[in-house]
Design an enzyme around this catalytic site. Sequence first.
Site, PDB file in Angstrom:
ATOM      1  CG  ASP A  29      -9.728   9.310 -24.018  1.00  0.00           C
ATOM      2  OD1 ASP A  29      -8.369   8.889 -24.230  1.00  0.00           O
ATOM      3  OD2 ASP A  29     -10.412   9.455 -23.603  1.00  0.00           O
ATOM      4  CE1 TYR A  32      -3.941   0.142  -0.302  1.00  0.00           C
ATOM      5  CE2 TYR A  32      -3.708  -1.701   0.816  1.00  0.00           C
ATOM      6  CZ  TYR A  32      -5.066  -1.020   0.340  1.00  0.00           C
ATOM      7  OH  TYR A  32      -6.332  -1.091   0.060  1.00  0.00           O
ATOM      8  CE  LYS A  44      -8.190   1.773 -25.285  1.00  0.00           C
ATOM      9  NZ  LYS A  44      -7.870   2.163 -23.794  1.00  0.00           N
ATOM     10  NE  ARG A  85      -7.557  -3.498 -18.692  1.00  0.00           N
ATOM     11  CZ  ARG A  85      -7.918  -4.352 -19.601  1.00  0.00           C
ATOM     12  NH1 ARG A  85      -7.074  -5.301 -20.877  1.00  0.00           N
ATOM     13  NH2 ARG A  85      -9.086  -3.100 -20.110  1.00  0.00           N
ATOM     14  CD  GLU A  95      -3.912   3.696   0.312  1.00  0.00           C
ATOM     15  OE1 GLU A  95      -3.114   3.380   0.925  1.00  0.00           O
ATOM     16  OE2 GLU A  95      -5.288   4.044   1.151  1.00  0.00           O
ATOM     17  CB  THR A 154      -5.533   3.383 -21.252  1.00  0.00           C
ATOM     18  OG1 THR A 154      -5.530   3.219 -22.836  1.00  0.00           O
ATOM     19  CG2 THR A 154      -7.169   4.131 -20.637  1.00  0.00           C
TER      20      THR A 154
HETATM   21  N1  DSN Z   1     -13.587  -0.140 -24.635  1.00  0.00           N
HETATM   22  C1  DSN Z   1     -12.531   0.786 -24.938  1.00  0.00           C
HETATM   23  C2  DSN Z   1     -12.687   0.973 -26.334  1.00  0.00           C
HETATM   24  O1  DSN Z   1     -12.499  -0.687 -27.689  1.00  0.00           O
HETATM   25  O2  DSN Z   1     -11.904   1.608 -27.769  1.00  0.00           O
HETATM   26  C3  DSN Z   1     -11.973   2.595 -24.561  1.00  0.00           C
HETATM   27  O3  DSN Z   1     -11.958   1.688 -23.556  1.00  0.00           O
END
Ligand code: DSN
Length: 384
Positions: free
Chosen positions: A195, A44, A224, A230, A46, A221
């Site tokens: 984003d 932990y 991807k 993640r 924080e 994120t």
């Molecule tokens: N669900 C994702 C996508 O498929 O683009 C984004 O969070």
Amino acid sequence: MKQLLDLVKLETQRQKGQINLIASENQTPQRILDLLSTSLSNKYAEGYGNNRYYAGAVNVSQIEELAINNAKKVFSDKFDVNVQALSGSPANLAVYNAFLNPGDSILSLNLNSGGHLSHGSSVSFPSKIFNVLKYGLNKEELIDLNQIQSVLKDEQQKGKPVKMLIVGYSGYCRDLDYKELKRICQLFGTHLHVDFSHTAGLVAAKLVNDPFEYADSLMCTTHKTLRGPRGALIFSKQGDKVNKSVFPGLQGGPHMNNIAGICATLIEAQTPEYVQYQKQVLENRAIFEKQFKNKNILFQKGSDNHMLIIKQLTDGGVVEKALEDVGIIVNRQKLQHDKQKPTGIRIGSQFITSQGYDEKECTYTANQIIEIIREVEGQDWGNL
Ligand code: DSN
């Protein structure tokens, strides 16, 4: 336990055995996945920097600092970085929480034009807090800059200026003109939040427009095109505000194992091999594009990123299922004028590129997709 482990094994086999074209997933290298199962998961921590709510955080604090420094090296050293947000939706919420007040107006891309749920869709929590306005695509299937400007102007004239313009997408293939978006925002004193989750790897490799020159805040994120575990990165010029918004505003303890994996991804993103991987992502997408064009498959024209969107299907869900039956994994996509059934499917080239696909495999897969679509839609589809 056996049942659980068998299911994990089956999922690993599924990912190896099927052709994954989901545009938001990737095959994170095993060396990075290994970091997720280290002792860091036990800790932990924080807080931020040397200011933690628990003792014993000396090592994980340094890991977090390393991740932040590498995020700055990859993307921009002009922004403060938060690496603690657990994923994209909570990261976007943290940005809204930092820069907006309840009742403020925000303007974002509608879902059927490729927007994201966390940008204020009517089923998401932000839509309960903020007045969400939407923009879409123009006749050329490009983000409608005129509509953005006219909504911002109308709302200003009504005496309720839009506080934040959100750009970025889940299902849109073209690059964005950040300079023009910033110019429009400046006319109305609107905060520009980008984003770039889908294109983070391509931004890191400098293969698409750089949003950092013009954005007020950014979020991506990490799982991807970036090809990490993640998680999410938030960039802003007011790091304290964002940090407080993430913790204690919205979250508790950061997932230090994920932060280590993100750090490793960012270190790799500075290598020539990583840039070559991202170039191959674009080359592989171009191979699909060429095959679809040659065979008159109807898709949203032109792509600057890893995605293509096939359109004018009778039911994208039926095509999704037919493709899954032959081991090709895509997702159906609602498009601009869809009322009920989604008429699109979205495909992305980043996962198969991680698996080593190049021209031969992509050409073969594109033609399999064409064959299945024609089986489902009738042989004349696209040739009309
Ligand atoms: N669900 C994702 C996508 O498929 O683009 C984004 O969070």
